[in-house]
Design a protein around this motif. Sequence first.
Motif, PDB file in Angstrom:
ATOM      1  N   ILE A 190       0.546  -1.376  -0.678  1.00  0.00           N
ATOM      2  CA  ILE A 190      -0.053   0.500   0.155  1.00  0.00           C
ATOM      3  C   ILE A 190       0.976   1.202   0.486  1.00  0.00           C
ATOM      4  CG2 ILE A 190      -1.688   1.530   1.313  1.00  0.00           C
ATOM      5  CD1 ILE A 190      -2.733  -1.956   2.354  1.00  0.00           C
ATOM      6  N   ASP A 191       2.160   1.109   0.632  1.00  0.00           N
ATOM      7  CA  ASP A 191       2.252   2.327   0.555  1.00  0.00           C
ATOM      8  C   ASP A 191       3.506   2.484  -0.767  1.00  0.00           C
ATOM      9  OD1 ASP A 191       3.144   2.811   3.875  1.00  0.00           O
ATOM     10  OD2 ASP A 191       4.544   1.826   3.828  1.00  0.00           O
ATOM     11  N   LEU A 192       3.940   1.306  -1.452  1.00  0.00           N
ATOM     12  CA  LEU A 192       3.956   1.622  -3.287  1.00  0.00           C
ATOM     13  C   LEU A 192       3.336   2.317  -3.696  1.00  0.00           C
ATOM     14  CD1 LEU A 192       6.303  -1.642  -3.616  1.00  0.00           C
ATOM     15  CD2 LEU A 192       7.470   0.886  -3.283  1.00  0.00           C
ATOM     16  N   ILE A 193       1.882   1.712  -3.461  1.00  0.00           N
ATOM     17  CA  ILE A 193       1.073   2.421  -4.167  1.00  0.00           C
ATOM     18  C   ILE A 193       0.394   3.723  -4.441  1.00  0.00           C
ATOM     19  CG2 ILE A 193      -1.773   2.401  -4.552  1.00  0.00           C
ATOM     20  CD1 ILE A 193      -1.295  -0.995  -4.229  1.00  0.00           C
ATOM     21  N   VAL A 194       0.642   4.314  -2.942  1.00  0.00           N
ATOM     22  CA  VAL A 194       0.320   5.862  -2.768  1.00  0.00           C
ATOM     23  C   VAL A 194       1.909   6.404  -2.728  1.00  0.00           C
ATOM     24  CG1 VAL A 194      -0.277   7.076  -0.889  1.00  0.00           C
ATOM     25  CG2 VAL A 194      -1.561   5.166  -0.563  1.00  0.00           C
ATOM     26  N   GLU A 195       3.001   5.865  -2.919  1.00  0.00           N
ATOM     27  CA  GLU A 195       3.458   6.949  -3.102  1.00  0.00           C
ATOM     28  C   GLU A 195       3.744   6.453  -4.818  1.00  0.00           C
ATOM     29  OE1 GLU A 195       8.502   6.686  -3.429  1.00  0.00           O
ATOM     30  OE2 GLU A 195       7.221   5.135  -2.423  1.00  0.00           O
ATOM     31  N   TYR A 196       3.474   6.044  -5.225  1.00  0.00           N
ATOM     32  CA  TYR A 196       3.664   6.123  -6.812  1.00  0.00           C
ATOM     33  C   TYR A 196       2.643   6.609  -7.471  1.00  0.00           C
ATOM     34  CZ  TYR A 196       8.376   4.316  -7.255  1.00  0.00           C
ATOM     35  OH  TYR A 196       9.818   3.846  -6.796  1.00  0.00           O
ATOM     36  N   VAL A 197       1.233   6.011  -8.391  1.00  0.00           N
ATOM     37  CA  VAL A 197       0.395   6.568  -8.297  1.00  0.00           C
ATOM     38  C   VAL A 197       0.003   7.739  -7.166  1.00  0.00           C
ATOM     39  CG1 VAL A 197      -2.122   5.884  -8.511  1.00  0.00           C
ATOM     40  CG2 VAL A 197      -0.387   4.104  -8.798  1.00  0.00           C
ATOM     41  N   HIS A 198      -0.320   7.976  -6.337  1.00  0.00           N
ATOM     42  CA  HIS A 198      -1.101   9.449  -5.250  1.00  0.00           C
ATOM     43  C   HIS A 198       0.332  10.077  -5.503  1.00  0.00           C
ATOM     44  CE1 HIS A 198      -5.172   7.539  -5.442  1.00  0.00           C
ATOM     45  NE2 HIS A 198      -4.031   6.571  -5.051  1.00  0.00           N
ATOM     46  N   GLU A 199       1.001  10.024  -5.804  1.00  0.00           N
ATOM     47  CA  GLU A 199       2.425  10.949  -5.049  1.00  0.00           C
ATOM     48  C   GLU A 199       2.993  11.540  -5.986  1.00  0.00           C
ATOM     49  OE1 GLU A 199       5.369   9.772  -1.128  1.00  0.00           O
ATOM     50  OE2 GLU A 199       2.837   9.618  -0.223  1.00  0.00           O
ATOM     51  N   LYS A 200       3.520  10.502  -6.949  1.00  0.00           N
ATOM     52  CA  LYS A 200       4.742  10.379  -8.012  1.00  0.00           C
ATOM     53  C   LYS A 200       3.408  10.717  -9.354  1.00  0.00           C
ATOM     54  CE  LYS A 200       8.597   8.654  -5.738  1.00  0.00           C
ATOM     55  NZ  LYS A 200       9.191   7.674  -5.888  1.00  0.00           N
ATOM     56  N   ARG A 201       1.844  10.365  -8.758  1.00  0.00           N
ATOM     57  CA  ARG A 201       1.323  10.902 -10.001  1.00  0.00           C
ATOM     58  C   ARG A 201       1.283   9.430 -11.805  1.00  0.00           C
ATOM     59  NH1 ARG A 201      -2.986  12.644  -7.613  1.00  0.00           N
ATOM     60  NH2 ARG A 201      -3.096  14.313  -8.067  1.00  0.00           N
ATOM     61  N   GLY A 202       1.680   8.217 -10.889  1.00  0.00           N
ATOM     62  CA  GLY A 202       1.887   7.344 -11.676  1.00  0.00           C
ATOM     63  C   GLY A 202       0.849   6.433 -11.994  1.00  0.00           C
ATOM     64  N   LYS A 203       0.869   4.783 -12.283  1.00  0.00           N
ATOM     65  CA  LYS A 203      -0.318   4.536 -12.235  1.00  0.00           C
ATOM     66  C   LYS A 203      -0.029   3.454 -11.540  1.00  0.00           C
ATOM     67  CE  LYS A 203      -0.384   3.920 -17.362  1.00  0.00           C
ATOM     68  NZ  LYS A 203       0.905   4.910 -17.024  1.00  0.00           N
ATOM     69  N   LEU A 204      -0.971   1.991 -11.570  1.00  0.00           N
ATOM     70  CA  LEU A 204      -1.102   0.854 -11.092  1.00  0.00           C
ATOM     71  C   LEU A 204      -1.036  -0.020 -12.127  1.00  0.00           C
ATOM     72  CD1 LEU A 204      -0.400  -1.161  -8.858  1.00  0.00           C
ATOM     73  CD2 LEU A 204      -2.976  -1.546  -8.814  1.00  0.00           C
ATOM     74  N   VAL A 205      -0.232  -0.933 -12.314  1.00  0.00           N
ATOM     75  CA  VAL A 205      -0.763  -1.659 -13.779  1.00  0.00           C
ATOM     76  C   VAL A 205      -0.435  -3.282 -13.495  1.00  0.00           C
ATOM     77  CG1 VAL A 205       0.826  -2.436 -15.873  1.00  0.00           C
ATOM     78  CG2 VAL A 205       0.750  -0.100 -15.674  1.00  0.00           C
ATOM     79  N   ILE A 206      -1.596  -4.266 -13.776  1.00  0.00           N
ATOM     80  CA  ILE A 206      -1.727  -5.031 -13.035  1.00  0.00           C
ATOM     81  C   ILE A 206      -2.262  -6.096 -14.335  1.00  0.00           C
ATOM     82  CG2 ILE A 206      -3.448  -6.947 -11.881  1.00  0.00           C
ATOM     83  CD1 ILE A 206      -4.076  -4.647 -10.588  1.00  0.00           C
ATOM     84  N   SER A 207      -0.998  -7.129 -13.968  1.00  0.00           N
ATOM     85  CA  SER A 207      -1.099  -8.066 -15.029  1.00  0.00           C
ATOM     86  C   SER A 207      -1.178  -9.843 -14.236  1.00  0.00           C
ATOM     87  CB  SER A 207       0.290  -7.946 -15.806  1.00  0.00           C
ATOM     88  OG  SER A 207       0.610  -9.155 -16.643  1.00  0.00           O
ATOM     89  N   GLY A 208      -1.387 -11.145 -15.437  1.00  0.00           N
ATOM     90  CA  GLY A 208      -1.710 -12.438 -14.616  1.00  0.00           C
ATOM     91  C   GLY A 208      -1.948 -13.104 -16.128  1.00  0.00           C
TER      92      GLY A 208
END
Length: 210
Positions: free
Chosen positions: A30-48
């Motif tokens: 969750i720390d990573l998701i918040v940092e990269y998406v909500h602070e650094k303005r990236g997005k979460l890329v999901i794959s499987g």
Amino acid sequence: MTYEEIQTILKKETNAILNIPITDQYEKAIDLIVEYVHEKRGKLVISGMGKAGQIGQNISTTFCSTGTPSIFLHPSEAQHGDLGVLQENDLLLLITNSGETREIIELVELARGLYEQVPIIVITGNNSSVLAKKADVFLLTGNPAEVCPLDLTPTTSTTVMTVMGDILVVGTMKRINFSISEYAKRHHGGYLGDKSRNAEIRVKELNKEK
């Protein structure tokens, strides 16, 4: 199918959920998701791949609807140009029961060829797998036995993956203080749209009374 057989399946899947290992890896994810998406303005890329990929698609859309931009990237299509969707400050959430899925391993190599430091979260049933070792954060499913009578078809494992995705979504919502107002902005149609807007109106009315 008898009542007893159905009850057995329900109990096995329930026990699998209750036996998901609870570790500090969830907080780190969750720390990573918040940092990269909500602070650094990236997005979460999901794959499987396969059934895990279908679970990933569901998790991705749930993240989007709750304020965390996310897309699903098919690992095979990534090798034919779709990897271009990956940008700086994005992070990967990879879902693989075995932790040895060839297409996902290749996706990691390709993604890190573009952005060497791209953070990777892995949901897997095998903590000694190739992908668990490559991950910055790995979340263990507990590797439950499938309720499939052949112990082959992804059944219990995908149930557990879905719940683990829910944990990440809810944890992220709490961290970013995602509100009913923001939910309503993302749901304009259907039952949920009506419900969220009505709830938003009630919240505003209560605030006025205060």
